[in-house]
Every structure is written in C-alpha cells, then in structure tokens.
Design an enzyme around this catalytic site. Structure first.
Site, PDB file in Angstrom:
ATOM      1  CE  LYS A  98      -4.026  -1.957   2.214  1.00  0.00           C
ATOM      2  NZ  LYS A  98      -4.974  -2.000   3.293  1.00  0.00           N
ATOM      3  CD  GLU A 108      -9.285  -8.680  -3.504  1.00  0.00           C
ATOM      4  OE1 GLU A 108      -8.185  -8.965  -3.506  1.00  0.00           O
ATOM      5  OE2 GLU A 108     -10.213  -7.896  -2.828  1.00  0.00           O
ATOM      6  CG  HIS A 112      -5.385  -5.820  -0.284  1.00  0.00           C
ATOM      7  ND1 HIS A 112      -6.790  -5.817   0.214  1.00  0.00           N
ATOM      8  CD2 HIS A 112      -5.637  -6.598  -1.577  1.00  0.00           C
ATOM      9  CE1 HIS A 112      -7.636  -6.476  -0.258  1.00  0.00           C
ATOM     10  NE2 HIS A 112      -6.938  -7.146  -1.352  1.00  0.00           N
ATOM     11  CE1 TYR A 154      -9.517  -2.601   0.419  1.00  0.00           C
ATOM     12  CE2 TYR A 154      -8.593  -0.764  -0.198  1.00  0.00           C
ATOM     13  CZ  TYR A 154      -8.390  -2.022   0.356  1.00  0.00           C
ATOM     14  OH  TYR A 154      -7.232  -2.280   0.952  1.00  0.00           O
ATOM     15  CG  ASN A 158      -3.680  -2.305   6.970  1.00  0.00           C
ATOM     16  OD1 ASN A 158      -3.605  -1.699   5.698  1.00  0.00           O
ATOM     17  ND2 ASN A 158      -4.865  -2.861   7.392  1.00  0.00           N
TER      18      ASN A 158
END
Ligand code: IDP
Ligand code: MG
Length: 137
Positions: free
Chosen positions: A9, A126, A115, A49, A112
């Site tokens: 990310k 995805e 993913h 998302y 975080n």
C-alpha cells in the site's frame, strides 16, 4: 496451485519498504506471477474496495489508497490466499502477531502496509481488476 492478489500500500511504498516486503514474500516461497507500480485514482480505489462502500472508513480508505503509488501483485503458492493472509497478519497492526508484515510495517488499522484477498471469489475479482492475462507470467 492457487493465486491471490496482494498490494504494497502507499504507506509502505512511500516509506521505502517494498524491497523488504518483497524479500519476505520470496522467503515464504511465493512465486510473483504479476507485479507493477500503479497510482490509483480515488474512483479506482473505490471500485477495488466496493464491498466497503457503506462503511464509515470508506472515504479515508479510498483517499489513502489514492494518495500515492503502490505495488500490486499476483502471488502463487499451494494455498496462496490463506498463506498470504497469515504472512500479512491481522487487519489492525496492534493486534497482528509477531513476525507478520502488518505488525512489522503497519502503523494503525487505516495504514496497515499491505492488502490480501480473503477468498477465492475476491481473489479472482481483484486479480482481474488490476491485471490482464498477458501480464501474468
Ligand atoms: P483486510 O485488509 O484485512 O481484508 P478489511 O476489513 O477488508 O481488512 O478492510 C479493508 C481495509 O480497510 C483494511 O485493510 C484497513 O486498511 C481499512 N479498515 C478496515 N477497518 C477499518 C476501521 O475500522 N477503521 C479504519 N480503517 C479500516
Ligand atoms: Mg479485506
């Protein structure tokens, strides 16, 4: 063999952690069959998302995911989806087990570091959202 979709990310990429995270991916035995650097628009992040579009954190999530470049990947291993979730650790870095990527490189639940797909169906969606078949080698 199974494939999963993974992202380094924007927080982790901007912090210069891509190399360390890729090393951990290879050490864990994954094959990297797709890999590219992209910078999502907010709308593209929202499409990725879409399952979270009604959540209170959706705007922060799509704003963050479109805040800078990231690395998107397709990883392959015998149980790639579960194995990558285990290597990432829990969604909240504070709750993630020692030795996991989110524990080592995440900051808080909204930043975080990585993913990973959570099921066969989401992995298929995805992977196809980000990669053409000719890019998977
Ligand atoms: P996952 O990434 O572990 O699959 P999801 O529940 O699918 O977790 O949530 C997607 C992403 O949305 C998380 O990785 C995290 O960055 C963010 N997120 C999830 N829950 C919260 C929250 O309660 N506050 C802020 N961000 C959240
Ligand atoms: Mg998820």
């Amino acid at each position: 063999m199974e494939q999963t979709f993974a992202v380094i990310k924007p927080d982790a990429f901007a912090a210069g952690l891509a190399g360390q995270i890729l090393a951990r991916i290879y050490e864990a035995g994954f094959s990297v069959v797709g890999l590219k650097k992209i910078w999502l628009s907010e709308a593209q992040a929202g499409g990725f998302y879409h399952e979270h579009q009604d959540k209170p954190f959706f705007a922060d999530l799509t704003g963050f995911m479109s805040s800078g470049p990231c690395l998107v990947m397709v990883l392959e291993a015998p149980k790639a989806i579960l194995q990558w979730r285990e290597l990432m650790g829990a969604t909240d870095p504070a709750a993630a087990a020692a030795g996991t990527l989110r524990r080592d490189f995440g900051t808080f639940i909204g930043r975080n570091a990585v993913h990973g797909s959570d099921a066969v169906e989401t992995a298929a969606f995805e992977i196809n959202y980000f990669f053409a078949g000719l890019e998977l080698l």
